[in-house]
Write an enzyme that holds these catalytic residues in place. Sequence first.
Site, PDB file in Angstrom:
ATOM      1  N   THR A  68       0.813  -1.188  -0.053  1.00  0.00           N
ATOM      2  CA  THR A  68      -0.113   0.089   0.052  1.00  0.00           C
ATOM      3  C   THR A  68       0.703   1.234   0.025  1.00  0.00           C
ATOM      4  O   THR A  68       1.766   1.284   0.702  1.00  0.00           O
ATOM      5  CB  THR A  68      -0.950   0.016   1.156  1.00  0.00           C
ATOM      6  OG1 THR A  68      -0.277  -0.039   2.314  1.00  0.00           O
ATOM      7  CG2 THR A  68      -1.953  -1.006   0.963  1.00  0.00           C
ATOM      8  N   GLY A  97       0.475   3.123   3.251  1.00  0.00           N
ATOM      9  CA  GLY A  97       1.050   2.675   4.299  1.00  0.00           C
ATOM     10  C   GLY A  97       2.328   2.197   4.589  1.00  0.00           C
ATOM     11  O   GLY A  97       3.435   2.510   5.022  1.00  0.00           O
ATOM     12  N   CYS A  98       2.503   0.793   3.801  1.00  0.00           N
ATOM     13  CA  CYS A  98       3.894   0.108   3.887  1.00  0.00           C
ATOM     14  C   CYS A  98       4.985   1.071   2.930  1.00  0.00           C
ATOM     15  O   CYS A  98       6.005   1.063   3.511  1.00  0.00           O
ATOM     16  CB  CYS A  98       3.465  -1.045   2.832  1.00  0.00           C
ATOM     17  SG  CYS A  98       2.298  -1.938   3.487  1.00  0.00           S
ATOM     18  N   LEU A  99       4.567   1.884   2.033  1.00  0.00           N
ATOM     19  CA  LEU A  99       5.456   2.611   1.320  1.00  0.00           C
ATOM     20  C   LEU A  99       5.830   3.767   1.754  1.00  0.00           C
ATOM     21  O   LEU A  99       7.048   4.195   2.086  1.00  0.00           O
ATOM     22  CB  LEU A  99       5.057   2.696  -0.252  1.00  0.00           C
ATOM     23  CG  LEU A  99       6.001   3.530  -0.966  1.00  0.00           C
ATOM     24  CD1 LEU A  99       7.336   2.632  -1.304  1.00  0.00           C
ATOM     25  CD2 LEU A  99       5.363   3.713  -2.407  1.00  0.00           C
TER      26      LEU A  99
END
Length: 201
Positions: A112, A115-117
């Site tokens: 995501t 979120g993750c990135l």
Amino acid sequence: MTSLKAQDSALLLIDHQVISMGFIRTQSPETAKMNSVTLVKAAKVLDIPNVWTSSTEDDNQDWWMPGLEEINPHAYANRVKRTGIIDSWDDPNFVRAVEATGRRTLIMAGTTNDGCLIYTAISAKQAGYEVYAVLDAGGSVFQISDQAAQLRMMQAGVILTTTAAVLGELAKDWATPHGAEIRKLLAENLTTAIGGFGLSK
């Protein structure tokens, strides 16, 4: 900002896991997967080191996305399994793995973008790395959250890009042996994408 060079770069994949991929709604999760696979294949052609990390993989039984391990078994076997840390850059094991590549340019994708990135991209930039965020190798739940993540990353100095743009910039010259291989990967990627939209090949 200098141009993207294979010899200076490392490829980072963040939380490319089965359940996590299901949160992508701004594009098809299959498209995000296809682009992620293409990036890993290109990295193999150009001898770009990979660092992969997953989030609460064992606790949530959110296993690593199929199709990547076969391309780079080493990166899969050495992926950093975070047990709850949200920003991958806050995990010392992840940072050590990135530092061990000896590369200062990070080509980065997360399941995501919002979120993750975003957190890892901004933190890596603040740590002094040149960061390229590959937006179409992930996605977000909502368009507005994806746009907000893009804006925030740009404001932090992260370079926003796409899979096709990365491949072209890394290849440099289609007439070279490596360039020809990358061109083939790009052609396969685009043909699959166009076919997926129901257009004639």
